[in-house]
Scaffold this motif. Structure first.
Motif, PDB file in Angstrom:
ATOM      1  N   THR A  84       0.834  -1.212   0.000  1.00  0.00           N
ATOM      2  CA  THR A  84       0.000   0.000   0.000  1.00  0.00           C
ATOM      3  C   THR A  84       0.862   1.253   0.000  1.00  0.00           C
ATOM      4  O   THR A  84       0.589   2.213  -0.734  1.00  0.00           O
ATOM      5  CB  THR A  84      -0.939  -0.007   1.213  1.00  0.00           C
ATOM      6  OG1 THR A  84      -1.826  -1.138   1.122  1.00  0.00           O
ATOM      7  CG2 THR A  84      -1.766   1.263   1.268  1.00  0.00           C
ATOM      8  N   GLU A 102      -7.118  -3.097  -8.713  1.00  0.00           N
ATOM      9  CA  GLU A 102      -6.648  -4.103  -7.757  1.00  0.00           C
ATOM     10  C   GLU A 102      -7.271  -5.448  -8.118  1.00  0.00           C
ATOM     11  O   GLU A 102      -8.398  -5.509  -8.604  1.00  0.00           O
ATOM     12  CB  GLU A 102      -7.012  -3.704  -6.334  1.00  0.00           C
ATOM     13  CG  GLU A 102      -8.487  -3.469  -6.096  1.00  0.00           C
ATOM     14  CD  GLU A 102      -8.793  -3.148  -4.644  1.00  0.00           C
ATOM     15  OE1 GLU A 102      -8.123  -3.713  -3.766  1.00  0.00           O
ATOM     16  OE2 GLU A 102      -9.709  -2.356  -4.395  1.00  0.00           O
ATOM     17  N   LEU A 123     -10.192   0.850  -8.242  1.00  0.00           N
ATOM     18  CA  LEU A 123     -10.138   1.589  -6.984  1.00  0.00           C
ATOM     19  C   LEU A 123     -10.887   2.919  -7.133  1.00  0.00           C
ATOM     20  O   LEU A 123     -10.612   3.704  -8.037  1.00  0.00           O
ATOM     21  CB  LEU A 123      -8.679   1.852  -6.601  1.00  0.00           C
ATOM     22  CG  LEU A 123      -8.430   2.352  -5.175  1.00  0.00           C
ATOM     23  CD1 LEU A 123      -8.797   1.277  -4.165  1.00  0.00           C
ATOM     24  CD2 LEU A 123      -6.969   2.751  -5.007  1.00  0.00           C
ATOM     25  N   HIS A 157      -8.449   6.760  -1.143  1.00  0.00           N
ATOM     26  CA  HIS A 157      -8.814   5.456  -1.707  1.00  0.00           C
ATOM     27  C   HIS A 157      -7.676   4.463  -1.612  1.00  0.00           C
ATOM     28  O   HIS A 157      -7.918   3.250  -1.459  1.00  0.00           O
ATOM     29  CB  HIS A 157      -9.238   5.631  -3.170  1.00  0.00           C
ATOM     30  CG  HIS A 157     -10.610   6.195  -3.346  1.00  0.00           C
ATOM     31  ND1 HIS A 157     -11.750   5.503  -3.025  1.00  0.00           N
ATOM     32  CD2 HIS A 157     -11.029   7.408  -3.797  1.00  0.00           C
ATOM     33  CE1 HIS A 157     -12.815   6.238  -3.275  1.00  0.00           C
ATOM     34  NE2 HIS A 157     -12.404   7.409  -3.747  1.00  0.00           N
ATOM     35  N   LEU A 187      -7.196  -0.297  -0.093  1.00  0.00           N
ATOM     36  CA  LEU A 187      -6.766  -1.540  -0.724  1.00  0.00           C
ATOM     37  C   LEU A 187      -6.917  -2.686   0.269  1.00  0.00           C
ATOM     38  O   LEU A 187      -6.509  -2.576   1.434  1.00  0.00           O
ATOM     39  CB  LEU A 187      -5.309  -1.442  -1.189  1.00  0.00           C
ATOM     40  CG  LEU A 187      -5.014  -0.524  -2.387  1.00  0.00           C
ATOM     41  CD1 LEU A 187      -3.512  -0.350  -2.541  1.00  0.00           C
ATOM     42  CD2 LEU A 187      -5.624  -1.076  -3.660  1.00  0.00           C
TER      43      LEU A 187
END
Length: 940
Positions: free
Chosen positions: A336, A357, A365, A401, A405
């Motif tokens: 990340t 993703e 995303l 955002h 993840l």
């Protein structure tokens, strides 16, 4: 007669009467009055012989001499200027004609060639256009993928700038020949760009290239065909920052798609340089560029500035593996952070960033209900904030955002690439990426074919199905070949239209089983053995001796003794007297009686007695196989009747050949029966060939033919050869109802996950690996990190980002509200200095900002680890009276730069050295940064 006019000339005055109307021509003429000299009127005295007075004659001679000289000089000047004028017109016409086509062709090109033998369709005649008598000047090639209802088709385009004689052979012409192939053959068109070029100068023979093809280039690169360099010459495409057309400045790799230039040399036919319409060079900029036409009257040749779009910018998709193996490695936070660092590096650049993703399936995303979502990295207070700090824009610092993840699941490359390149219904994406960065920690273990849990959206038309088995039906191991094959199909469809970059870490280093052949599906078929036809009769068998033995002992006399054994062959070769006694002969060899039948012996060694040795020594006089013989046959081999008949009678008498006749009944094949049976035999079967009727066999070896049966009787041991049944395997391409009964074993070779990723990215096992010294991030497409190298991931992703935008300066013009300015603003990079402060030689370039394109970007060649200072100035300030400048601000990624230390602002002066109210900016650019500067203005 009036003092103002007279109605006759000297010829009339001396040859006519006084009647003024009596002219031979019958027409009336009016002339000026005689000249008045010094205020007096002198009547004219005329010579009756010359028709002219003496003063008039002298004046005429003098004036004619002067006029002749003047007129001659005027003619020479006029001719010279006419030649130069025509030359300048030729240059202007040539520049505009070529400039209309070449920039767009060059901007599209993926590849190019200057081989005179190159043809756009690969043949001397293209769709009825005969190119055989000409030469290629420059051929540009590109491909485009088009989505159709049936799937993706690839359109290949070749454009050749072709130089050839005109149809009547009086001059030469330059044509643009374009050939397009969408899979059904070449469709070609031709357009004449320039005409009436002269032929080759003295000493140059015209050898057309296309008719000779690749034979134009001989060993060592020597060109055998004629290149039309005497009139027009086009350079190989150059890098955007090239200042000369040398080989060291040729565009390569991705640079062909970046801004680049070609140098075109044209001879207008004038008698001097470019200002006289002679030879000149023009620089045409293309490959992602905007180019304005040069004024037709310009004699300067190349434009002063080039205007180019940077390699930095446009839609970019970062594909991020979020599978469970990253969680298992304890690296989810590291991944990340690396994704965040990638985005932060590009903030402020004209990049639109999408993050896909994937684990079991892929997702966009921040997309919500939208299939695609690109974040504008110029939108600092909007998209950038939403992506990096506040995903729902409610004022909370939630990490944006990227902080959302999530990790867990299998590794589905197939769905990740489908989401990247296509719409939900399988058509090509409306927002098609220019660059795709694909990060994964291992090889694929799942794909969209495995069911609804592994995909969203529809299917891709034309994508092949991979039967399971032979491919694994479920993610049961560290690698599923069918999953790669499906992902690679998508990659292959798009690889030519996008820059693909692979980044791998962790399990990508494992050695895996790459399937070269997954095995073939088979169906079991049972068969029963039968026989039907017989032959009964006498059979003669012919045989030849193959193994012989002897009861003799062959000896050599050595060191006063006969106790040394030799082979039969040695004896036969050395026996000069053909003696058979056991006494010593002159050849020092003898035969002793061993009384033991053997093939020869030397106590512990065995020797062969060959057929040829016995045949060669039949003069020993002993019959083989009889009482008292020296040799006997221990084994026989079958011979043909022809071989037996051809053998010498002496060999037959000696017993080396034999024939035996037997009466037998044997089963034969149908073919043998039909070939020998006499249907007219009387009584039937009297010829020995019998149809005994079909009989099933109980032993496999007795079967003369086999017939399919639907099943095997219960209790039959089909694995035995004594049951009369057998199983065979057929491999139908289409599986029968109920599927195949099994599959042949798969074949595999070992490959690392990195090599598998490289096949997805580049189509081979290597790609272009990333190296750091010197850094090749601009062209590298494979970043493979060590198995435990998650902590290196952020640096690798940052290197990829800098390969896109490192060493660039993005200029933005905005209102105080942050909105882009409607009117065009023009900026020039006027000067540059290296890290030591020394001036650099650069080619000035300009960018424009406006409502449609609110930013422009300058690229700079920066040696690794160093910096350059650049001066950027507004150029069209005289046209910007409706705006008042507010100021400049700069940033490098998410870092705000400080005025005075990171950049300085200075007033722009006009032609009278007076301030214009506008400011230039001098800013430091690093190869490790993408810098963005914004000029804010307000309406006046």
């Amino acid at each position: 007669m009036s003092d103002q006019t007279h109605r006759c000339n000297s010829y009339c005055d001396s040859n006519s009467n006084s009647d003024p109307t009596n002219h031979t021509s019958g027409r009336s003429h009016t002339h000026p009055a005689p000249a008045r000299l010094m205020g007096h009127h002198y009547p004219a005295r005329r010579s009756r012989d010359a028709g002219m007075t003496l003063p008039e004659l002298l004046i005429s001679v003098t004036m004619m001499g002067l006029l002749t000289a003047v007129i001659a000089g005027a003619i020479i000047v006029t001719l010279r200027q006419g030649q130069s004028t025509e030359g300048r017109l030729n240059l202007s016409r040539s520049e505009q004609s070529i400039g209309m086509w070449l920039p767009n062709d060059l901007a599209s090109a993926d590849d190019y060639t200057k081989n005179p033998g190159a043809s756009p369709c690969g043949a001397p005649v293209c769709d009825g256009i005969d190119l055989s008598d000409g030469s290629n000047v420059l051929m540009l090639t590109w491909s485009v993928a088009n989505g159709t209802a049936e799937g993706v088709t690839t359109q290949l385009t070749n454009v050749s700038y072709h130089f050839s004689p005109s149809e009547d052979g009086s001059h030469f012409v330059l044509r643009r020949v374009e050939c397009v192939d969408t899979g059904g053959g070449w469709s070609c068109s031709s357009h004449t760009l320039l005409g009436e070029f002269p032929g080759p100068p003295a000493g140059i023979d015209w050898i057309p290239g296309v008719i000779h093809g690749n034979q134009c280039v001989q060993a060592g690169g020597v060109m055998q065909c004629t290149e039309p360099s005497w009139v027009i010459e086009v350079s190989i495409p150059l890098r955007a920052d090239a200042t000369s057309d040398g080989e060291e400045n040729y565009a390569t790799g991705d640079q062909v798609k970046d801004a680049n230039r070609v140098i075109v040399t044209i001879d207008g036919g004038g008698d001097g340089g470019d200002s006289s319409g002679g030879t000149t060079k023009i620089s045409i900029t293309a490959g992602g560029t905007n180019r304005e036409l040069i004024d037709a009257s310009s004699l300067l040749g190349a434009p002063s500035f080039i205007e180019a779009r940077s390699r930095c910018g446009g839609p970019l998709t970062l594909v991020v593996d979020t599978s469970g193996s990253i969680n298992s490695a304890g690296a989810s936070g590291t991944v990340t952070s690396a994704v965040r660092g990638f985005a932060e590096t590009l903030v402020g650049t004209p990049v639109q960033l999408q993050i896909v993703e994937f684990d079991n399936e892929a997702d966009t995303l921040g997309g919500g209900s939208a299939w695609h979502r690109y974040f504008d990295l110029l939108d600092i207070d909007g998209d950038v904030r939403e992506l990096l700090t506040d995903y729902n824009m409610n004022g909370s610092a939630d990490g944006g955002h990227i902080n959302r993840l999530t990790y867990g699941g299998w590794t589905n490359w197939d769905d990740a690439l489908f989401r990247t390149f296509y719409n939900e219904n399988g058509t090509i994406a409306d927002d098609y990426p220019e660059t795709v960065v694909f990060f994964t920690d291992g090889a694929p273990t799942a794909d969209r074919e495995m069911g609804s849990s592994y995909k969203s959206g529809g299917d891709l038309a034309g994508q092949p199905s991979y039967p399971r088995p032979p491919y694994e039906a479920d993610p049961v191991g560290p690698y599923v070949q069918a999953a790669f094959n499906r992902a690679n199909y998508i990659s292959t469809q798009n690889r030519g239209n996008v820059r693909l970059v692979g980044v791998g870490v962790g399990g990508i280093n494992d050695e895996l089983d790459w399937v070269t052949n997954p095995g073939t599906g088979y169906v079991n078929q049972w068969q029963r053995g039968y026989r039907r036809y017989q032959y009964s009769g006498t059979t003669t068998v012919y045989e030849k001796a193959s193994t012989l033995s002897t009861n003799l002992d062959f000896e050599e006399y050595r060191n006063g003794s006969f106790y040394y054994d030799i082979t039969p062959r040695e004896y036969f070769q050395r026996n000069t007297s053909s003696h058979t006694s056991q006494s010593r002969g002159s050849d020092d060899v003898r035969i002793g009686n061993d009384n033991n039948w053997r093939r020869g012996t030397n106590n512990s060694s065995w020797w062969d007695v060959s057929f040829s040795d016995v045949v060669a020594n039949l003069n020993l006089g002993s019959t083989i196989g009889t009482s008292g013989s020296w040799f006997r046959v221990d084994a026989w081999t079958t011979a043909t009747k022809a071989e037996f008949d051809a053998a010498p009678q002496a060999q037959k008498n000696a017993g080396l050949w034999r024939s035996t006749s037997t009466t037998e009944t044997r089963w034969v094949t149908e073919q043998e029966y039909l070939a020998n049976n006499n249907p007219s035999a009387n009584p039937p079967n009297s010829d020995g060939w019998v149809d005994a009727g079909e009989q099933a066999v109980s032993k496999d070896a007795d079967a003369m033919y086999w017939k399919d049966v639907s099943s095997v009787p219960s209790g039959t041991n089909v694995n035995s050869s004594n049951d009369g049944y057998r199983r065979i395997q057929t491999t139908p391409a289409t599986p029968p109802p109920g599927g195949y009964d099994g599959y042949t074993p798969k074949q595999t070779v070992k490959k690392t996950g990195g090599a598998i990723l490289a096949n997805l990215i580049a189509g081979d096992d290597l790609g272009i690996p990333w190296v750091t010294n010197p850094d090749n991030a601009e062209i590298a497409n494979m970043y493979v990190l060590p198995k435990n190298g998650f902590n290196q991931l952020q640096g690798a992703l940052k290197a990829v980002a800098l390969g896109e935008c490192g060493g660039t300066l993005t200029i933005r013009t905005q209102l105080e509200s942050g909105a882009p300015v409607r009117d065009p603003f023009t900026y020039q990079n006027g000067a540059a200095w290296n890290a030591a402060g020394a001036p650099l030689t650069i080619e000035p370039s300009v960018i424009n900002t406006n409502l449609q394109y609110p930013t422009g970007t300058f690229d700079f060649a920066i040696p690794g680890g160093t910096t350059v200072d650049v001066l950027i100035s507004p150029q069209n300030y005289s046209e910007l009276g409706d705006y008042t400048p507010v100021g400049w601000s700069c940033r490098a990624g998410i870092r705000e730069l400080s005025q005075g230390s990171d950049y300085v602002v200075a007033p722009v002066l006009d032609d009278q050295n007076q301030p214009t109210g506008w400011s230039s900016i001098r800013v430091t650019i690093s190869a490790n940064e993408a810098v963005a500067c914004t000029q804010t203005v307000r309406p006046s």
